[in-house]
Scaffold this motif. Structure first.
Motif, PDB file in Angstrom:
ATOM      1  N   SER A  13      13.090  -8.154  -0.127  1.00 23.77           N
ATOM      2  CA  SER A  13      13.298  -7.623   1.221  1.00 23.77           C
ATOM      3  C   SER A  13      14.791  -7.551   1.512  1.00 23.77           C
ATOM      4  O   SER A  13      15.599  -8.251   0.913  1.00 23.77           O
ATOM      5  CB  SER A  13      12.612  -8.500   2.260  1.00 23.77           C
ATOM      6  OG  SER A  13      13.212  -9.777   2.323  1.00 23.77           O
TER       7      SER A  13
ATOM      8  N   HIS B   8      -0.266  -9.763   2.955  1.00 19.36           N
ATOM      9  CA  HIS B   8      -0.917  -8.845   3.900  1.00 19.36           C
ATOM     10  C   HIS B   8       0.121  -7.909   4.514  1.00 19.36           C
ATOM     11  O   HIS B   8      -0.109  -6.699   4.642  1.00 19.36           O
ATOM     12  CB  HIS B   8      -1.645  -9.625   4.992  1.00 19.36           C
ATOM     13  CG  HIS B   8      -3.001 -10.119   4.591  1.00 19.36           C
ATOM     14  ND1 HIS B   8      -4.001  -9.290   4.139  1.00 19.36           N
ATOM     15  CD2 HIS B   8      -3.526 -11.373   4.591  1.00 19.36           C
ATOM     16  CE1 HIS B   8      -5.078 -10.001   3.867  1.00 19.36           C
ATOM     17  NE2 HIS B   8      -4.820 -11.272   4.121  1.00 19.36           N
ATOM     18  N   ALA B   9       1.263  -8.466   4.899  1.00 22.36           N
ATOM     19  CA  ALA B   9       2.323  -7.642   5.491  1.00 22.36           C
ATOM     20  C   ALA B   9       2.864  -6.627   4.494  1.00 22.36           C
ATOM     21  O   ALA B   9       3.358  -5.559   4.888  1.00 22.36           O
ATOM     22  CB  ALA B   9       3.461  -8.538   5.992  1.00 22.36           C
TER      23      ALA B   9
ATOM     24  N   GLU C 140      -0.071 -14.313   4.221  1.00 18.63           N
ATOM     25  CA  GLU C 140       0.454 -13.507   5.329  1.00 18.63           C
ATOM     26  C   GLU C 140       1.550 -12.564   4.833  1.00 18.63           C
ATOM     27  O   GLU C 140       1.628 -11.407   5.262  1.00 18.63           O
ATOM     28  CB  GLU C 140       0.985 -14.415   6.436  1.00 18.63           C
ATOM     29  CG  GLU C 140      -0.101 -15.213   7.152  1.00 18.63           C
ATOM     30  CD  GLU C 140       0.464 -16.112   8.235  1.00 18.63           C
ATOM     31  OE1 GLU C 140       1.707 -16.179   8.377  1.00 18.63           O
ATOM     32  OE2 GLU C 140      -0.338 -16.762   8.930  1.00 18.63           O
ATOM     33  N   VAL C 141       2.385 -13.049   3.931  1.00 23.66           N
ATOM     34  CA  VAL C 141       3.426 -12.201   3.352  1.00 23.66           C
ATOM     35  C   VAL C 141       2.802 -11.035   2.594  1.00 23.66           C
ATOM     36  O   VAL C 141       3.224  -9.880   2.722  1.00 23.66           O
ATOM     37  CB  VAL C 141       4.339 -13.020   2.418  1.00 23.66           C
ATOM     38  CG1 VAL C 141       5.279 -12.102   1.633  1.00 23.66           C
ATOM     39  CG2 VAL C 141       5.144 -14.045   3.204  1.00 23.66           C
TER      40      VAL C 141
ATOM     41  N   ARG D 168      14.456  -8.852   7.835  1.00 26.60           N
ATOM     42  CA  ARG D 168      13.002  -8.944   7.864  1.00 26.60           C
ATOM     43  C   ARG D 168      12.534 -10.371   7.608  1.00 26.60           C
ATOM     44  O   ARG D 168      11.640 -10.876   8.259  1.00 26.60           O
ATOM     45  CB  ARG D 168      12.387  -8.002   6.819  1.00 26.60           C
ATOM     46  CG  ARG D 168      10.862  -8.023   6.851  1.00 26.60           C
ATOM     47  CD  ARG D 168      10.262  -7.118   5.799  1.00 26.60           C
ATOM     48  NE  ARG D 168       8.819  -7.127   5.878  1.00 26.60           N
ATOM     49  CZ  ARG D 168       8.025  -6.612   4.953  1.00 26.60           C
ATOM     50  NH1 ARG D 168       8.560  -6.053   3.869  1.00 26.60           N
ATOM     51  NH2 ARG D 168       6.725  -6.648   5.086  1.00 26.60           N
ATOM     52  N   TYR D 169      13.125 -11.000   6.619  1.00 24.61           N
ATOM     53  CA  TYR D 169      12.823 -12.391   6.333  1.00 24.61           C
ATOM     54  C   TYR D 169      14.118 -13.188   6.403  1.00 24.61           C
ATOM     55  O   TYR D 169      14.925 -13.157   5.472  1.00 24.61           O
ATOM     56  CB  TYR D 169      12.174 -12.538   4.963  1.00 24.61           C
ATOM     57  CG  TYR D 169      10.787 -11.948   4.870  1.00 24.61           C
ATOM     58  CD1 TYR D 169       9.766 -12.403   5.702  1.00 24.61           C
ATOM     59  CD2 TYR D 169      10.492 -10.941   3.976  1.00 24.61           C
ATOM     60  CE1 TYR D 169       8.485 -11.869   5.640  1.00 24.61           C
ATOM     61  CE2 TYR D 169       9.212 -10.395   3.901  1.00 24.61           C
ATOM     62  CZ  TYR D 169       8.223 -10.866   4.730  1.00 24.61           C
ATOM     63  OH  TYR D 169       6.955 -10.338   4.664  1.00 24.61           O
TER      64      TYR D 169
END
Length: 272
Positions: free
Chosen positions: A230, A247-248, A244-245, A234-235
């Protein structure tokens, strides 16, 4: 940056488990990977050494560097980081993966175990960051990623194993501090933690764990790859959970990471 091609990673505890999986995922992009761990000689009870993983990195398309390093020892850490920079010409990413675990109560925790956990977990993460940061600050898209949970003061995580929780949360608070100090200077500092228990040798330290109800280390490796590729904000300064990462990032099929997709997963420590 959608690839780690040409990037140099310094990964602690990378001779097996999650660290090895992260190293191999980066290698498939063509990354340079320094495998920093104590395991230099094969152990019949524990598969993997710094040399075997370095060979796997080469076979996967990357460049591996085997570095025998005890991250409790300041001189060894600085020497390993210097060797990495000399060999690859720089350093872009630190992955604080090495960790020690002992899930016992206060009266069943020898101080030798307590000191080991704190020397490896909180102190080791801080020391590795301290050694790597002068080089990371010169990189184009520098990252520090630590395998640590979201900070928690919930007594249910402290009462059963105060020593381990204190050591592991120490890694989380090191992440918090480094993000505040070096985020404004362009270093993306984050933590990553698995939703479910991961099938590594560490599960032998957790009583009653059925490996069939775990996920494989590749889920953490793929999530780490998504974070490390990234750009921008964003992170930054976040406590991330692996699924969750993913899925995103658009990943919808997480069953492929399950050891046995037909079995319910065991949640990892420190998560609701």
């Amino acid at each position: 940056m959608s690839t780690l091609a040409g990037k140099t990673l310094f990964i602690t505890g990378a001779s097996r488990g999650i660290g090895r999986a992260i190293a191999l995922r980066a290698a498939r992009d063509g990354a340079n990977v320094a495998i920093a761990a104590k395991s230099a000689v094969a152990n019949p009870k524990l598969a993997g050494t710094i040399h075997s993983v370095a060979a796997e990195v080469h076979a996967a398309g990357g460049r591996g560097l085997a570095l025998k390093c005890d991250i409790r020892e300041e001189d060894q850490v600085h020497a390993a980081v210097a060797a990495t920079v000399e060999h690859f010409g720089g350093l872009d990413i630190l992955v604080n993966n090495a960790s020690a675990i002992w899930l016992r109560g206060t009266l069943d925790t020898p101080m030798k175990r307590f000191d080991l956990m704190h020397g490896v977990n909180a102190r080791g993460s801080f020391l590795c960051a301290q050694a790597c940061l002068p080089h990371l600050l010169e990189a184009a898209e520098p990252h520090i990623l630590t395998l640590a949970p979201p900070p928690s003061l919930d007594p249910r995580w402290w009462g059963p194993h105060t020593g381990y929780t204190l050591a592991k949360m120490g890694m989380s608070f090191v992440t918090l501090g480094l993000a505040a100090e070096f985020g404004p200077r362009g270093v993306a500092v984050n933590a990553l933690w698995p939703r479910s228990i991961i099938a590594t040798d560490a599960i032998n330290m957790i009583p009653g764990v059925d490996p069939a109800r775990c996920r494989t280390p590749e889920i953490v490796a793929d999530a780490a790859h998504a974070v490390l590729t990234s750009t921008g904000a964003r992170y930054a300064g976040r406590f991330l959970i692996d699924d969750e990462v993913l899925h995103a990032a658009g990943e919808t099929d997480l069953d492929r990471y399950a050891v046995d997709p037909s079995r319910p997963l065991l949640p990892d420590l420190f998560l609701d």
